[in-house]
Design a protein around this motif. Structure first.
Motif, PDB file in Angstrom:
ATOM      1  N   GLN A  34      -6.479  12.137  -0.857  1.00 29.11           N
ATOM      2  CA  GLN A  34      -5.691  11.554  -1.945  1.00 29.11           C
ATOM      3  C   GLN A  34      -4.306  11.141  -1.462  1.00 29.11           C
ATOM      4  OE1 GLN A  34      -5.699  14.586  -4.923  1.00 29.11           O
ATOM      5  NE2 GLN A  34      -7.788  14.156  -5.589  1.00 29.11           N
ATOM      6  N   VAL A  35      -3.664  12.009  -0.692  1.00 34.01           N
ATOM      7  CA  VAL A  35      -2.335  11.698  -0.177  1.00 34.01           C
ATOM      8  C   VAL A  35      -2.403  10.528   0.794  1.00 34.01           C
ATOM      9  CG1 VAL A  35      -0.399  12.591   1.186  1.00 34.01           C
ATOM     10  CG2 VAL A  35      -1.463  14.007  -0.570  1.00 34.01           C
ATOM     11  N   ARG A  36      -3.439  10.483   1.606  1.00 32.63           N
ATOM     12  CA  ARG A  36      -3.619   9.359   2.531  1.00 32.63           C
ATOM     13  C   ARG A  36      -3.702   8.049   1.744  1.00 32.63           C
ATOM     14  NH1 ARG A  36      -7.490  11.611   5.584  1.00 32.63           N
ATOM     15  NH2 ARG A  36      -9.089  10.785   4.227  1.00 32.63           N
ATOM     16  N   ARG A  37      -4.423   8.043   0.620  1.00 30.15           N
ATOM     17  CA  ARG A  37      -4.521   6.834  -0.204  1.00 30.15           C
ATOM     18  C   ARG A  37      -3.187   6.485  -0.860  1.00 30.15           C
ATOM     19  NH1 ARG A  37      -9.537   9.222  -0.844  1.00 30.15           N
ATOM     20  NH2 ARG A  37      -8.976  10.337  -2.744  1.00 30.15           N
ATOM     21  N   ILE A  38      -2.438   7.487  -1.309  1.00 32.45           N
ATOM     22  CA  ILE A  38      -1.123   7.244  -1.912  1.00 32.45           C
ATOM     23  C   ILE A  38      -0.181   6.619  -0.886  1.00 32.45           C
ATOM     24  CG2 ILE A  38       0.958   8.374  -2.814  1.00 32.45           C
ATOM     25  CD1 ILE A  38      -0.972  10.426  -4.150  1.00 32.45           C
ATOM     26  N   ILE A  39      -0.131   7.198   0.306  1.00 31.10           N
ATOM     27  CA  ILE A  39       0.757   6.694   1.360  1.00 31.10           C
ATOM     28  C   ILE A  39       0.330   5.290   1.776  1.00 31.10           C
ATOM     29  CG2 ILE A  39       1.573   7.064   3.728  1.00 31.10           C
ATOM     30  CD1 ILE A  39       2.693   9.066   1.577  1.00 31.10           C
ATOM     31  N   SER A  40      -0.965   5.047   1.900  1.00 25.62           N
ATOM     32  CA  SER A  40      -1.452   3.707   2.265  1.00 25.62           C
ATOM     33  C   SER A  40      -1.053   2.683   1.213  1.00 25.62           C
ATOM     34  CB  SER A  40      -2.974   3.723   2.425  1.00 25.62           C
ATOM     35  OG  SER A  40      -3.337   4.556   3.494  1.00 25.62           O
ATOM     36  N   ALA A  41      -1.177   3.040  -0.053  1.00 27.87           N
ATOM     37  CA  ALA A  41      -0.779   2.121  -1.129  1.00 27.87           C
ATOM     38  C   ALA A  41       0.720   1.851  -1.074  1.00 27.87           C
ATOM     39  CB  ALA A  41      -1.173   2.694  -2.487  1.00 27.87           C
ATOM     40  N   GLN A  42       1.509   2.873  -0.784  1.00 27.61           N
ATOM     41  CA  GLN A  42       2.959   2.690  -0.695  1.00 27.61           C
ATOM     42  C   GLN A  42       3.312   1.759   0.465  1.00 27.61           C
ATOM     43  OE1 GLN A  42       5.251   4.173  -2.975  1.00 27.61           O
ATOM     44  NE2 GLN A  42       6.459   2.552  -2.082  1.00 27.61           N
TER      45      GLN A  42
ATOM     46  N   GLY B 136      -1.486  10.207  11.297  1.00 28.01           N
ATOM     47  CA  GLY B 136      -0.443  11.214  11.458  1.00 28.01           C
ATOM     48  C   GLY B 136      -0.348  12.147  10.264  1.00 28.01           C
ATOM     49  N   VAL B 137      -0.392  11.587   9.052  1.00 24.33           N
ATOM     50  CA  VAL B 137      -0.323  12.404   7.838  1.00 24.33           C
ATOM     51  C   VAL B 137      -1.533  13.331   7.763  1.00 24.33           C
ATOM     52  CG1 VAL B 137      -0.479  12.290   5.315  1.00 24.33           C
ATOM     53  CG2 VAL B 137       1.161  10.866   6.513  1.00 24.33           C
ATOM     54  N   THR B 138      -2.708  12.811   8.080  1.00 28.83           N
ATOM     55  CA  THR B 138      -3.919  13.629   8.055  1.00 28.83           C
ATOM     56  C   THR B 138      -3.805  14.802   9.022  1.00 28.83           C
ATOM     57  OG1 THR B 138      -5.280  11.732   7.432  1.00 28.83           O
ATOM     58  CG2 THR B 138      -6.426  13.615   8.425  1.00 28.83           C
ATOM     59  N   GLU B 139      -3.347  14.535  10.227  1.00 30.86           N
ATOM     60  CA  GLU B 139      -3.220  15.600  11.227  1.00 30.86           C
ATOM     61  C   GLU B 139      -2.203  16.650  10.792  1.00 30.86           C
ATOM     62  OE1 GLU B 139      -5.159  16.162  13.720  1.00 30.86           O
ATOM     63  OE2 GLU B 139      -6.265  14.290  13.461  1.00 30.86           O
ATOM     64  N   LEU B 140      -1.056  16.214  10.275  1.00 31.58           N
ATOM     65  CA  LEU B 140      -0.031  17.175   9.871  1.00 31.58           C
ATOM     66  C   LEU B 140      -0.467  17.989   8.660  1.00 31.58           C
ATOM     67  CD1 LEU B 140       3.229  15.111  10.464  1.00 31.58           C
ATOM     68  CD2 LEU B 140       2.204  16.891  11.915  1.00 31.58           C
ATOM     69  N   LEU B 141      -1.114  17.355   7.681  1.00 32.59           N
ATOM     70  CA  LEU B 141      -1.589  18.099   6.514  1.00 32.59           C
ATOM     71  C   LEU B 141      -2.719  19.054   6.885  1.00 32.59           C
ATOM     72  CD1 LEU B 141      -1.485  15.412   3.700  1.00 32.59           C
ATOM     73  CD2 LEU B 141       0.098  17.315   4.091  1.00 32.59           C
ATOM     74  N   THR B 142      -3.557  18.658   7.826  1.00 31.79           N
ATOM     75  CA  THR B 142      -4.610  19.556   8.295  1.00 31.79           C
ATOM     76  C   THR B 142      -4.001  20.777   8.966  1.00 31.79           C
ATOM     77  OG1 THR B 142      -6.157  17.718   8.545  1.00 31.79           O
ATOM     78  CG2 THR B 142      -6.654  19.735   9.777  1.00 31.79           C
ATOM     79  N   ASN B 143      -2.925  20.578   9.725  1.00 31.67           N
ATOM     80  CA  ASN B 143      -2.237  21.713  10.340  1.00 31.67           C
ATOM     81  C   ASN B 143      -1.674  22.656   9.284  1.00 31.67           C
ATOM     82  OD1 ASN B 143      -2.825  20.880  12.901  1.00 31.67           O
ATOM     83  ND2 ASN B 143      -0.775  20.121  13.368  1.00 31.67           N
TER      84      ASN B 143
END
Length: 176
Positions: free
Chosen positions: A22-30, A46-53
């Motif tokens: 969901q956050v990946r889609r929000i950031i992509s839309a922004q 990058g966002v996916t990797e950091l959120l997974t961490n």
């Protein structure tokens, strides 16, 4: 003097696997709104990797904040959590199924780093150069009404506008 105002987007969430997409889609839309389509893949990775961490390692909780800011000719993305332990870059072996996140961020970004916040946590950030053509374009118009969105059981709170300094900002919260 800053010749180009900053643009900022903040998303607060609990770093659960269902929220990361969901956050990946929000950031992509922004980024599309800011005409930075060319940076979507690198930023989403990058966002996916950091959120997974955050999901895998952060303690005492999984609450975090994703900040994306376009300032002059740089896009800076940071993920802040409440765990004061600093991450380490590991040397993953070929068949390891994890341990490459920070190395991937280093490979796709211009620069990256960690900002300790004492006992209250840390922020991990990376930067990407913004394409010059996108910086001259105004943000795209937004059409439609505010709704609950396509995510059942999720509430989005979005506040957007221009601050007193003329900076464009957006704040989103993913709850649930």
């Amino acid at each position: 003097m800053i010749s180009q105002p900053s643009r900022q987007c903040t998303v607060e969430l609990q770093a659960l696997p269902s929220r990361i997409g969901q956050v990946r889609r929000i950031i992509s839309a922004q980024l599309r709104y800011w005409h930075l389509d060319l940076l979507i893949d690198q930023t989403a990775l990058g966002v996916t990797e950091l959120l997974t961490n955050v999901h895998r390692h952060a303690q005492p909780d999984k609450m975090c904040t994703v900040d994306v800011e376009l300032l002059l000719d740089r896009l800076t993305v940071s993920v802040s959590d409440h765990d004061p332990r600093l991450p380490t870059v590991t040397d993953a072996r070929p068949f390891d199924t994890h341990g490459r996140g920070l190395a991937l961020i280093a490979a796709v970004s211009e620069s990256w780093g960690v900002r300790p916040r004492g006992e209250t946590g840390k922020s991990i950030w990376f930067t990407l150069p913004a394409p010059p053509a996108a910086l001259a374009l105004p943000p795209r118009p937004v059409y439609g009404a505010t709704t609950d969105g396509p995510f059942r059981g999720t509430e989005f709170v979005v506040v957007a506008g221009a601050g007193e300094t003329g900076h464009t900002f957006t704040r989103s919260t993913v709850v649930g």
